[in-house]
Structure formats: structure tokens, C-alpha cells
Motif scaffolding. Structure first.
Motif, PDB file in Angstrom:
ATOM      1  N   LYS A 560       0.837  -1.208   0.000  1.00  0.00           N
ATOM      2  CA  LYS A 560       0.000   0.000   0.000  1.00  0.00           C
ATOM      3  C   LYS A 560       0.865   1.248   0.000  1.00  0.00           C
ATOM      4  N   THR A 561       1.922   1.246   0.836  1.00  0.00           N
ATOM      5  CA  THR A 561       2.819   2.392   0.918  1.00  0.00           C
ATOM      6  C   THR A 561       3.564   2.587  -0.400  1.00  0.00           C
ATOM      7  N   THR A 562       4.033   1.472  -0.977  1.00  0.00           N
ATOM      8  CA  THR A 562       4.786   1.548  -2.222  1.00  0.00           C
ATOM      9  C   THR A 562       3.939   2.118  -3.348  1.00  0.00           C
ATOM     10  N   ALA A 563       2.726   1.606  -3.474  1.00  0.00           N
ATOM     11  CA  ALA A 563       1.858   2.099  -4.534  1.00  0.00           C
ATOM     12  C   ALA A 563       1.522   3.565  -4.337  1.00  0.00           C
ATOM     13  N   GLY A 564       1.231   3.958  -3.084  1.00  0.00           N
ATOM     14  CA  GLY A 564       0.898   5.356  -2.807  1.00  0.00           C
ATOM     15  C   GLY A 564       2.065   6.274  -3.108  1.00  0.00           C
ATOM     16  N   LEU A 565       3.276   5.838  -2.751  1.00  0.00           N
ATOM     17  CA  LEU A 565       4.448   6.660  -3.004  1.00  0.00           C
ATOM     18  C   LEU A 565       4.726   6.774  -4.498  1.00  0.00           C
ATOM     19  N   ALA A 566       4.565   5.668  -5.226  1.00  0.00           N
ATOM     20  CA  ALA A 566       4.808   5.694  -6.667  1.00  0.00           C
ATOM     21  C   ALA A 566       3.820   6.615  -7.377  1.00  0.00           C
ATOM     22  N   ARG A 567       2.533   6.509  -6.996  1.00  0.00           N
ATOM     23  CA  ARG A 567       1.535   7.395  -7.610  1.00  0.00           C
ATOM     24  C   ARG A 567       1.832   8.855  -7.277  1.00  0.00           C
ATOM     25  N   ALA A 568       2.206   9.081  -6.006  1.00  0.00           N
ATOM     26  CA  ALA A 568       2.493  10.461  -5.599  1.00  0.00           C
ATOM     27  C   ALA A 568       3.698  11.013  -6.354  1.00  0.00           C
ATOM     28  N   ARG A 569       4.727  10.149  -6.574  1.00  0.00           N
ATOM     29  CA  ARG A 569       5.904  10.608  -7.301  1.00  0.00           C
ATOM     30  C   ARG A 569       5.542  10.986  -8.735  1.00  0.00           C
ATOM     31  N   ALA A 570       4.707  10.156  -9.362  1.00  0.00           N
ATOM     32  CA  ALA A 570       4.296  10.457 -10.736  1.00  0.00           C
ATOM     33  C   ALA A 570       3.508  11.763 -10.791  1.00  0.00           C
ATOM     34  N   ASP A 571       2.593  11.951  -9.818  1.00  0.00           N
ATOM     35  CA  ASP A 571       1.823  13.201  -9.780  1.00  0.00           C
ATOM     36  C   ASP A 571       2.731  14.400  -9.516  1.00  0.00           C
ATOM     37  N   PHE A 572       3.681  14.211  -8.586  1.00  0.00           N
ATOM     38  CA  PHE A 572       4.609  15.282  -8.208  1.00  0.00           C
ATOM     39  C   PHE A 572       5.419  15.727  -9.428  1.00  0.00           C
ATOM     40  N   PHE A 573       5.980  14.750 -10.150  1.00  0.00           N
ATOM     41  CA  PHE A 573       6.780  15.078 -11.311  1.00  0.00           C
ATOM     42  C   PHE A 573       5.916  15.689 -12.417  1.00  0.00           C
ATOM     43  N   ALA A 574       4.666  15.204 -12.542  1.00  0.00           N
ATOM     44  CA  ALA A 574       3.775  15.746 -13.571  1.00  0.00           C
ATOM     45  C   ALA A 574       3.470  17.218 -13.294  1.00  0.00           C
ATOM     46  N   VAL A 623       5.009  20.548  -3.484  1.00  0.00           N
ATOM     47  CA  VAL A 623       5.232  19.836  -2.224  1.00  0.00           C
ATOM     48  C   VAL A 623       4.077  20.080  -1.255  1.00  0.00           C
ATOM     49  N   LEU A 624       3.593  21.314  -1.192  1.00  0.00           N
ATOM     50  CA  LEU A 624       2.459  21.614  -0.317  1.00  0.00           C
ATOM     51  C   LEU A 624       1.222  20.837  -0.756  1.00  0.00           C
ATOM     52  N   SER A 625       1.056  20.648  -2.075  1.00  0.00           N
ATOM     53  CA  SER A 625      -0.058  19.836  -2.558  1.00  0.00           C
ATOM     54  C   SER A 625       0.096  18.386  -2.117  1.00  0.00           C
ATOM     55  N   LEU A 626       1.332  17.897  -2.109  1.00  0.00           N
ATOM     56  CA  LEU A 626       1.586  16.543  -1.618  1.00  0.00           C
ATOM     57  C   LEU A 626       1.172  16.397  -0.155  1.00  0.00           C
ATOM     58  N   GLU A 627       1.498  17.405   0.641  1.00  0.00           N
ATOM     59  CA  GLU A 627       1.155  17.342   2.062  1.00  0.00           C
ATOM     60  C   GLU A 627      -0.348  17.213   2.273  1.00  0.00           C
ATOM     61  N   GLN A 628      -1.119  17.758   1.348  1.00  0.00           N
ATOM     62  CA  GLN A 628      -2.577  17.700   1.483  1.00  0.00           C
ATOM     63  C   GLN A 628      -3.150  16.373   0.988  1.00  0.00           C
ATOM     64  N   PRO A 631      -1.398   9.990   1.610  1.00  0.00           N
ATOM     65  CA  PRO A 631      -1.949   9.241   2.754  1.00  0.00           C
ATOM     66  C   PRO A 631      -1.069   9.398   3.986  1.00  0.00           C
ATOM     67  N   ARG A 632      -1.699   9.464   5.135  1.00  0.00           N
ATOM     68  CA  ARG A 632      -0.977   9.714   6.373  1.00  0.00           C
ATOM     69  C   ARG A 632      -0.009   8.584   6.725  1.00  0.00           C
ATOM     70  N   ASP A 633      -0.280   7.354   6.224  1.00  0.00           N
ATOM     71  CA  ASP A 633       0.576   6.231   6.601  1.00  0.00           C
ATOM     72  C   ASP A 633       1.818   6.120   5.717  1.00  0.00           C
ATOM     73  N   VAL A 634       2.020   7.066   4.806  1.00  0.00           N
ATOM     74  CA  VAL A 634       3.205   7.040   3.953  1.00  0.00           C
ATOM     75  C   VAL A 634       4.251   7.988   4.545  1.00  0.00           C
ATOM     76  N   PRO A 635       5.383   7.473   5.026  1.00  0.00           N
ATOM     77  CA  PRO A 635       6.418   8.328   5.648  1.00  0.00           C
ATOM     78  C   PRO A 635       7.336   8.945   4.582  1.00  0.00           C
ATOM     79  N   TRP A 636       6.851   9.927   3.838  1.00  0.00           N
ATOM     80  CA  TRP A 636       7.578  10.442   2.685  1.00  0.00           C
ATOM     81  C   TRP A 636       8.403  11.682   3.026  1.00  0.00           C
TER      82      TRP A 636
END
Length: 720
Positions: A560-574, A623-628, A631-636
Motif C-alpha cells: 500500500k505504501t509503495t503504490a501510494g508513493l509511486a503514484r504520488a511521485r508520478a503526480d509530483f513530477f507531472a 510539495v504543499l499539494s503533496l502534504e494535502q 496518505p498519512r501512513d506514507v512516511p515520505w
């Protein structure tokens, strides 16, 4: 403690109390502030600076008795207005930090240097038969202008002012002597070496050769000094004849001095002045790379040692000088006390003005900055001279010089080579036009205060500007005409399409057909570019999908953490690609987002410029958008890594590429924190030159990418 001892240390206690108040205002959070962004400051924040200048100008004229008792309150009032305005616009912490930075790094060194030189020079007593007249006065002015480039304009002013005043104390008309002393000794004479004036010393620290100023500025400096000496000689002769009968004036006109009767007391102070000057020079040459961070202000070891030497020089002078020599000089502490209070207010009020100027074309002075270039893009040297000079007349000429040094490109090799006339214009403007007002250069106001306390009827702020306007402005026009003419404008080469369209044709039909074919060709090229862009965008999306899938498979964390981080990274870079994709040197590369250093930093290697701050504003928003959304359980975290190329560091500020790359990464982190990003989500790292970027070659091997990409900041979204 005796009354004179109380006066002796009054300004030290006052400066200490003022600094303590600013430090308390900054608070512990000041360390995270990234400074003021002048591009977003409203122009009314410059009004307190104008207010304190007008107070200095009109206070002694309109409310003379009140002013001489309460000038410190006037300075404190304008400083308070500035602080309140900055706090309202930029926030309390950023405002307090900017002011503390200015006080710690600009005001305290300034006032301690004046304390050391004022105290030591005040112990040198030149006695004997020295009668002020055109010959004697011109000789003293020529001597002062000659040594100003060796011991500094402040040192030369403090050493020679009192003997000059004493030689002319019996004359009714003697204010013009001190006015020309400010012109020649306190300003223009210091144009030949970096020791002469603070702006040139800053240029030396930026990489300008020590003897470059002498080789390039001596013709204009010699012309200005000889012209002023000639004008002074004729004017002094005229005033002397007016105030005395021909019989009374003849001895002063003919005789210089009985040199056999001259005596120098307190000569130990000459050595102490040498120690102070040596400490100033050493602080620019000795860079151990050690310092201390206090409330967000970096205090370098060499500067701490320099300020300690200044204090020791002043105290040693007090201990070693015969009391009779100081009394013979009429030595007292009121002049430097007045300077300390008024310039404390000036240094606070100047903070928003300098921030606006540093913003360049993005700030309130954009119209002014646009004038610096000619239509063909080459520097407009006369405009550089006058713009640097006029601003140096009212702002501190040292930082003003540095601002225009950077606006001219900031590369010392280029500025000493093809752009040497531009650097000469900046240097001459900062040094020469510091004489236009009492606050243009460090010693000006001190000379004014000492002369006024000695009984010289000095002109006020604006009357002095009438003197400088009548005498110096025509001189500076002549300097502009003789020494900094612009070369002819370079003809613009027309684009091929324009050239073809402009070519004469005898047959209008042939011309129309040619234009139609040209338009069709341009449309074809445009369609091809659009097709290539669409293909590249499709390929980019495909690679991002493969990257996300690969990272999801390889990550050892919980699914769950891996998938959330990967999606977030793709969104972040986009988001970063969407916001910054039109810039070269920016883009996703594997699991990192790369920002070329040239997009972020100005001529100073680890200082963000206006365009760099704009880039990081987009990063902070992502980055601020990422904070919002994360998921809270992802220690990014977002890791910010600095990289350098293999070129050895030439700046004395950084011991190695490791230090440079870390300072750049830290500057990015500090700016993101200032824009609201949580410090818990950021990490700063450095790789120096040891992790060059790699590209995939056609044969599948890895090979280095072009060298400019090595100087970069990399952003990595990963787990803590």
C-alpha cells in the motif's frame, strides 16, 4: 566612572542595546527565514528611508535645538516604521531576520571600523606653525587624495582632517575647505586600489584583480583630482582675499608652513591604524571556512577576528595615547555617537530599498534596470556610471556596487576583459558619486560631524548637495564624455525571412509568389515541430508509466505504501513538468527531478536569484499539494541533493565542491521552508562532483551527459 569616561563608551552601550533588541525580535525561528523577496515588496516601504534622509536634512535647520538633543529618537522612529511595514508585508520573522542580518553583517563592522579609526586618528596630534591658505590646503588635499588608495578613504580622512581644521581655524570662510576634503580625500582619491573604498574591495573579493582598478581607473581619477585641486586653489585664493586685506592675506598666500616646527604626537596611533587596515585586508584574503550560525546569520571566523581587532585597536589607542594629545585635538565622543545613532536608523531603513534593487527586472526598479542595456543588447556604460553613482549617493555605495556588478553579468573574467569599460563605469560611479551627499560614503558624515563640533560652519544636507551639484556634476559629465563613450551600435542582422521579404524585386508577381512559398514552408516546419512535440509527450507518458510500474515492483516497502508513493511521485513530477516544462535544464530523469543550477543561482554561487525563486515557488506549491493529498501512513520526504561539476572551486568562500553543492542544496531547502513546506518533509544532501549524471547510450552502456548538467539540484520523493 568619570563624566568623560561615560561619554567615551556611550556609543558602545547604545549600539549593544540596539543590537540586543533586534536579536530579541528575530527569535529562534529566524534561522529558517530565506530573506526578503524584493520583487514582492510594495514601493511605499522605501518611504521611511526618504523620511530619515529628510529628517537629517531639515532637522538641523528647522528644529536645531531639538534635533541635537533628540536625533536618536528620530532615527529610532523611522527604523520602527520600517520594521512595522516589513512585518506587515513579509511577516515578523522574515522582517526581523533581514534587519538582524543587516545589523550583524553591515552595521556592526561599519561602526567598529569607524570606532577604531576615529579613536586612533583622534590621538595623532600634529602641532606647529601650519597656516591654512591655498598652498597649504591644496597640499593637504593632494596628500590625502594620494594616500586614500593606500590606507582607505576613512583612514586618510581621520588622519588629516583635524590638522586641516586646525590650520584654518582662524579663517572666517573655511567650510569650503572641508567640503573639498570630502570630495577628494573621503571619496575620489580612493579609486585606485581595493584598499581605497569598500565597493572596490567587494569587487576584489568577487575576483577582480588587485591592480585592475589602478590600470583602468587612473586616467579618470587623475583628471578628476587635478580638476578639483585647480578649482579649489582658485576658490580658496578668492575666499582668502575676501576675508583679509591684501597685506594680511600675503603671508598665507605665499608661505606653506615652517616644517621645522611641526611635531607629531601620539605616533603610536599611526601603527594602530596600520593594524586596523591590515585586519580589513586580511579578512578578505584569509577564508578558513569556519563560522557560527546565530539566529540565521552566518558569522564567519575571519570577520569575527576583524571586529575583535577593531575593538582592540580602539582600546589600545585609549590606553597608549597621552591624554594631552587628545585634549590638544579637542577630541570628544559626540561625533561618532551621532554617526552611530543615525546610521543605525539608516541601515534599518535601507533594508527594503536594497531588497527591491536586488530584485532587478522583477522589482519596483525594473524601468531603471531596463535602461542599462542598449537596443543591440550591449551595456550602456554611461547609464551604468550614472545609475550606480546616483544610487550610491543615497544608498550604501558598497552593496550598490555589488548589485550592478551582478546586473552586468557577475563574471569577473568577462568584466575585466570585453566588458572592462562597463566595470570601470560601475567602479567610478560608486566611488566618485559617493561624494554627492553626506551619506554616500562611510567617512562623509563623520567628517561633517567632526568639523561641525570643531566650530566649522558646515553646510546642511541640501546646501551641501548644492555644492556637490555645482562642482561635481559638471565634472562627472566631463568624465562621462572623456572616459566612457559607448561604441557604435551593432547593426542587427535581419532574419532570413525578413531579409527575403525586404529584398527588392522588379516583378510584384514574383515577390508575391516568393512570399507565399515562404509562408507555406514556415507552416510545414511548424507542423513538423508540433508532431515531434506530440510524439515526445506520448513517449514521456509511456516512460513515466513504466517507471511507476518498475518502482512499484522493486520497492521493498508494504504494497500500500509503495503504490501510494509511486503514484504520488508520478503526480509530483507531472505537476513540476507542467509548471516548469517550458524551461531548458528542467525535467524528470529516472526517479529524480533535475533543476539546472544556472536556473536557480545568480553570480554568487549559492545565492538564489529572482528567476530561481520563481522556479522554487512552483516546487513549493507541488510539495504543499503533496502534504494535502498524501496518505498519512506514507512516511515520505523530498530529498534535495546538490551536485557540482569537476571544475575545482575557485571561490574563497567554499573549500571544495562538496561545500558548494551542500550550500546550494541548503539554500533550496531554506527557501522551501520559508514558503511553508514543513522541515520534517525535507532533507538536504550533497554529492560534490562525484555523481555525474549518466545517459543511456544507443549500445545500452552508460556515458556521461554534457558537462553543464553536472551543476544541478536533484529532487527525489522517497521514504524517510
Amino acid at each position: 566612572m568619570a563624566g568623560k569616561d561615560v561619554m567615551r563608551f556611550a556609543f558602545v552601550r547604545s549600539a549593544g542595546a540596539a543590537l540586543a533588541a533586534f536579536l530579541a525580535a528575530a527569535g529562534p525561528a529566524a534561522a529558517s527565514a530565506a530573506g526578503l523577496d524584493g520583487a514582492h515588496l510594495p514601493w511605499p516601504l522605501a518611504l521611511p528611508f526618504a523620511g530619515i534622509l529628510l529628517s537629517i536634512a531639515f532637522g538641523p535647520l528647522l528644529v536645531k535645538e531639538w534635533w541635537h538633543i533628540h536625533y536618536a529618537k528620530a532615527a529610532a522612529f523611522w527604523a520602527g516604521v520600517t520594521l512595522a511595514g516589513l512585518a506587515a508585508v513579509a511577516g515578523v520573522h522574515e522582517a526581523a531576520t533581514a534587519v538582524v542580518h543587516d545589523i550583524a553583517l553591515e552595521y556592526i563592522p561599519f561602526i567598529l571600523m569607524l570606532f577604531a579609526l576615529f579613536t586612533a586618528a583622534g590621538g595623532i596630534n600634529i602641532s606647529g606653525k601650519l597656516r591654512g591658505g591655498p598652498v597649504v590646503n591644496s597640499a593637504i588635499l593632494a596628500l590625502g587624495a594620494s594616500i586614500a588608495s593606500l590606507i582607505g578613504t576613512t583612514g586618510a580622512s581621520m588622519v588629516l582632517l583635524r590638522p586641516l581644521i586646525r590650520a584654518n581655524e582662524s579663517r572666517r570662510m573655511n567650510a569650503h575647505v572641508v567640503v573639498f576634503f570630502i570630495f577628494l580625500v573621503s571619496n575620489i582619491g580612493g579609486a585606485l586600489t581595493p584598499l581605497g573604498d569598500p565597493p572596490l574591495f567587494l569587487g576584489f573579493l568577487e575576483g577582480v584583480d588587485f591592480f585592475w582598478t589602478m590600470k583602468n581607473l587612473w586616467p579618470a581619477t587623475l583628471f578628476a583630482c587635478l580638476t578639483l585641486l585647480a578649482i579649489f586653489f582658485l576658490m580658496d585664493r578668492y575666499f582668502l582675499r575676501r576675508e583679509r586685506t591684501p597685506e594680511e592675506a600675503r603671508p598665507a598666500l605665499a608661505a606653506a608652513a615652517d616644517l621645522k616646527t611641526l611635531r607629531i604626537g601620539g605616533s603610536v596611533n599611526i601603527a594602530l591604524i596600520g593594524v586596523a587596515i591590515a585586519a580589513i585586508v586580511a579578512s578578505g584574503l584569509w577564508r578558513p571556512g569556519t563560522g557560527f550560525d546565530i539566529l540565521g546569520v552566518r558569522l564567519e571566523l575571519q570577520n569575527i577576528v576583524r571586529e575583535g581587532v577593531m575593538i582592540c585597536v580602539g582600546l589600545a589607542s585609549l590606553a597608549l595615547t597621552n591624554k594631552a594629545d587628545r585634549e590638544a585635538n579637542g577630541f570628544e565622543w559626540e561625533p561618532i555617537r551621532e554617526v552611530a545613532y543615525l546610521f543605525a536608523g539608516i541601515f534599518v531603513c535601507i533594508v527594503p530599498v536594497m531588497a527591491m534593487l536586488h530584485a532587478g527586472a522583477q522589482g519596483p526598479f525594473a524601468r531603471l534596470i531596463e535602461l542599462l542595456s542598449r537596443p543591440d543588447g550591449t551595456p550602456n556604460n554611461p547609464v551604468f556610471f550614472w545609475t550606480t553613482g546616483v544610487l550610491s549617493s543615497f544608498l550604501d555605495n558598497a552593496p550598490t556596487y555589488l548589485v550592478f556588478f551582478q546586473l552586468a553579468g557577475g563574471d569577473p573574467a568577462t568584466l575585466m576583459g570585453p566588458l572592462a569599460p562597463t566595470l570601470a563605469a560601475i567602479s567610478l560611479g560608486a566611488v566618485f558619486m559617493g561624494a554627492n551627499t553626506y551619506i554616500g560614503n562611510a567617512p562623509n558624515f563623520m567628517v561633517y560631524a567632526i568639523a561641525r563640533r570643531a566650530g566649522v560652519r558646515m553646510p546642511g544636507f541640501f546646501p551641501y548637495m548644492l555644492w556637490s551639484g555645482a562642482i561635481l556634476l559638471p565634472l562627472f559629465l566631463a568624465v562621462t564624455w572623456l572616459f566612457m563613450p559607448n561604441p557604435p551600435l551593432r547593426p542587427k542582422e535581419p532574419a532570413p525571412a525578413i531579409a527575403a521579404a525586404a529584398a527588392p524585386s522588379a516583378d510584384p508577381t514574383e515577390t508575391a509568389d516568393a512570399r507565399t512559398q515562404e509562408i507555406e514552408e514556415l507552416r510545414r516546419q511548424l507542423r513538423a515541430l508540433q508532431d515531434e512535440a506530440a510524439a515526445a509527450e506520448s513517449r514521456n507518458r509511456e516512460l513515466e508509466g513504466k517507471l511507476t510500474a518498475a518502482e512499484t515492483r522493486q520497492d521493498k516497502g508494504p504494497p500500500k505504501t509503495t503504490a501510494g508513493l509511486a503514484r504520488a511521485r508520478a503526480d509530483f513530477f507531472a505537476k513540476l513538468t507542467e509548471a516548469l516544462g517550458d524551461r531548458t535544464g528542467v525535467g524528470a530523469r529516472g526517479g529524480r527531478f533535475v533543476l539546472a543550477s544556472r536556473l536557480l543561482f545568480d553570480a554568487r554561487p549559492a545565492t538564489l536569484d529572482a528567476s530561481g525563486r520563481a522556479v522554487l515557488d512552483a516546487v513549493a506549491a507541488a510539495v504543499l499539494s503533496l502534504e494535502q493529498t498524501m496518505p498519512r501512513d506514507v512516511p515520505w520526504i523530498v530529498r534535495v541533493d546538490g551536485h557540482a561539476d569537476s571544475t575545482p572551486v575557485r571561490s574563497k568562500q567554499f573549500a571544495s565542491n562538496w561545500a558548494l553543492s551542500f550550500e546550494r542544496a541548503n539554500a533550496v531547502v531554506q527557501y522551501l521552508i520559508a514558503r511553508g513546506v514543513s522541515p520534517q518533509r525535507l532533507v538536504a544532501g550533497a554529492f560534490g562532483e562525484f555523481q555525474p549524471p549518466r545517459a543511456q547510450a544507443r549500445d545500452g552502456s552508460k556515458e556521461p551527459e554534457p558537462d553543464f548538467d553536472a551543476r544541478r539540484i536533484e529532487l527525489t520523493l522517497t521514504e524517510r
